[in-house]
Design a protein around this motif. Structure first.
Motif, mmCIF file in Angstrom:
data_model
loop_
_atom_site.group_PDB
_atom_site.id
_atom_site.type_symbol
_atom_site.label_atom_id
_atom_site.label_comp_id
_atom_site.label_asym_id
_atom_site.label_seq_id
_atom_site.Cartn_x
_atom_site.Cartn_y
_atom_site.Cartn_z
ATOM 1 N N SER A 85 0.840 -1.193 0.000
ATOM 2 C CA SER A 85 0.000 0.000 0.000
ATOM 3 C C SER A 85 0.876 1.244 0.000
ATOM 4 O O SER A 85 2.041 1.215 0.389
ATOM 5 C CB SER A 85 -0.927 0.016 1.215
ATOM 6 N N VAL A 86 0.291 2.334 -0.482
ATOM 7 C CA VAL A 86 0.991 3.623 -0.550
ATOM 8 C C VAL A 86 0.047 4.689 -0.025
ATOM 9 O O VAL A 86 -1.135 4.702 -0.366
ATOM 10 C CB VAL A 86 1.389 3.988 -2.008
ATOM 11 N N ARG A 87 0.564 5.552 0.836
ATOM 12 C CA ARG A 87 -0.187 6.748 1.229
ATOM 13 C C ARG A 87 0.702 7.958 0.982
ATOM 14 O O ARG A 87 1.875 7.950 1.321
ATOM 15 C CB ARG A 87 -0.614 6.680 2.709
ATOM 16 N N GLN A 88 0.124 8.989 0.368
ATOM 17 C CA GLN A 88 0.945 10.144 0.019
ATOM 18 C C GLN A 88 0.725 11.298 0.972
ATOM 19 O O GLN A 88 -0.388 11.542 1.442
ATOM 20 C CB GLN A 88 0.648 10.613 -1.416
ATOM 21 N N GLY A 89 1.799 11.989 1.274
ATOM 22 C CA GLY A 89 1.725 13.198 2.077
ATOM 23 C C GLY A 89 2.610 14.274 1.490
ATOM 24 O O GLY A 89 3.072 14.164 0.348
ATOM 25 N N LYS A 90 2.823 15.325 2.263
ATOM 26 C CA LYS A 90 3.623 16.454 1.814
ATOM 27 C C LYS A 90 4.764 16.681 2.779
ATOM 28 O O LYS A 90 4.668 16.359 3.965
ATOM 29 C CB LYS A 90 2.767 17.722 1.769
ATOM 30 N N VAL A 91 5.844 17.221 2.255
ATOM 31 C CA VAL A 91 6.962 17.550 3.125
ATOM 32 C C VAL A 91 7.384 18.990 2.825
ATOM 33 O O VAL A 91 7.335 19.432 1.673
ATOM 34 C CB VAL A 91 8.107 16.520 2.932
ATOM 35 N N LYS A 99 7.362 15.815 -1.582
ATOM 36 C CA LYS A 99 6.315 14.810 -1.378
ATOM 37 C C LYS A 99 6.854 13.716 -0.480
ATOM 38 O O LYS A 99 8.056 13.469 -0.438
ATOM 39 C CB LYS A 99 5.921 14.191 -2.727
ATOM 40 N N VAL A 100 5.951 13.074 0.228
ATOM 41 C CA VAL A 100 6.352 11.954 1.063
ATOM 42 C C VAL A 100 5.399 10.798 0.776
ATOM 43 O O VAL A 100 4.200 11.009 0.542
ATOM 44 C CB VAL A 100 6.379 12.388 2.550
ATOM 45 N N PHE A 101 5.964 9.601 0.705
ATOM 46 C CA PHE A 101 5.160 8.404 0.439
ATOM 47 C C PHE A 101 5.410 7.402 1.552
ATOM 48 O O PHE A 101 6.563 7.023 1.796
ATOM 49 C CB PHE A 101 5.553 7.767 -0.904
ATOM 50 N N ASP A 102 4.351 7.002 2.234
ATOM 51 C CA ASP A 102 4.462 5.932 3.218
ATOM 52 C C ASP A 102 4.083 4.638 2.524
ATOM 53 O O ASP A 102 2.930 4.468 2.115
ATOM 54 C CB ASP A 102 3.565 6.223 4.426
ATOM 55 N N VAL A 103 5.070 3.770 2.377
ATOM 56 C CA VAL A 103 4.890 2.567 1.569
ATOM 57 C C VAL A 103 4.964 1.329 2.467
ATOM 58 O O VAL A 103 5.904 1.192 3.259
ATOM 59 C CB VAL A 103 5.992 2.476 0.486
ATOM 60 N N ALA A 104 3.979 0.450 2.353
ATOM 61 C CA ALA A 104 4.036 -0.855 3.026
ATOM 62 C C ALA A 104 4.479 -1.889 2.006
ATOM 63 O O ALA A 104 3.948 -1.929 0.891
ATOM 64 C CB ALA A 104 2.672 -1.219 3.594
ATOM 65 N N LEU A 105 5.467 -2.676 2.385
ATOM 66 C CA LEU A 105 6.056 -3.650 1.464
ATOM 67 C C LEU A 105 5.887 -5.058 2.005
ATOM 68 O O LEU A 105 5.901 -5.266 3.215
ATOM 69 C CB LEU A 105 7.554 -3.375 1.304
ATOM 70 N N LYS A 106 5.788 -6.030 1.080
ATOM 71 C CA LYS A 106 5.707 -7.429 1.516
ATOM 72 C C LYS A 106 7.063 -7.921 2.028
ATOM 73 O O LYS A 106 7.119 -8.818 2.856
ATOM 74 C CB LYS A 106 5.230 -8.306 0.357
ATOM 75 N N ALA A 107 8.146 -7.340 1.497
ATOM 76 C CA ALA A 107 9.494 -7.793 1.881
ATOM 77 C C ALA A 107 9.701 -7.642 3.386
ATOM 78 O O ALA A 107 9.218 -6.702 4.003
ATOM 79 C CB ALA A 107 10.536 -6.989 1.122
ATOM 80 N N THR A 108 10.424 -8.580 3.974
ATOM 81 C CA THR A 108 10.764 -8.470 5.389
ATOM 82 C C THR A 108 12.245 -8.182 5.555
ATOM 83 O O THR A 108 12.707 -7.818 6.619
ATOM 84 C CB THR A 108 10.427 -9.771 6.146
#
Lengths: 83, 83
Positions: free
Chosen positions: A35-41, B40-49
């Motif tokens: 999943s990806v959620r976008q924000g601002k910096v 911009k900032v992206f909070d990404v969830a990944l399957k990789a551990t």
């Protein structure tokens, strides 16, 4: 004094832009992305040299303009300093 | 695995959006702010551990979609881990 303000959507707030990026990444073969959620910096340079004063001013700036606190959270960091 | 990708304009690239925010803050009386640059900032969830695998995948993701490397830099961080 240099500071970094990150503004992100609160948990539970829908993020269609993030969803679109997620869909595009899957279409490009990046299936490892869940999943990806976008924000601002915002990289802000301040005249203040005192960290506490800088942080207080940045909180006012965030509340006034940078963040919509109904749906967004903000975090203030001072790069080059221990968090 | 949770990661945060920050995408910022390279130094020297004009940032009219940051300039507009700077002007608005001055107009609102926040004279202590010297300059603002927006990214911009992206909070990404990944399957990789595995951290190394996650970072390699995120680099590919940044190059492919998240950043325009002609004018933007990106940084990958894993919150909750020492930088």
């Amino acid at each position: 004094m240099q500071a970094r303000v990150s503004v992100t959507l609160k948990p539970g707030v829908l993020d269609p832009q993030g969803k679109a990026i997620e869909g595009a990444l899957h279409a490009l073969g990046h299936g490892a992305v869940e999943s990806v959620r976008q924000g601002k910096v915002f990289d802000v340079a301040l005249k203040a040299t005192d960290r506490a004063a800088a942080e207080a001013e940045l909180r006012r700036v965030c509340e006034a303009l940078l963040a919509n606190t109904v749906i967004e959270d903000y975090a203030i960091a001072f790069p080059g300093e221990p968090a």
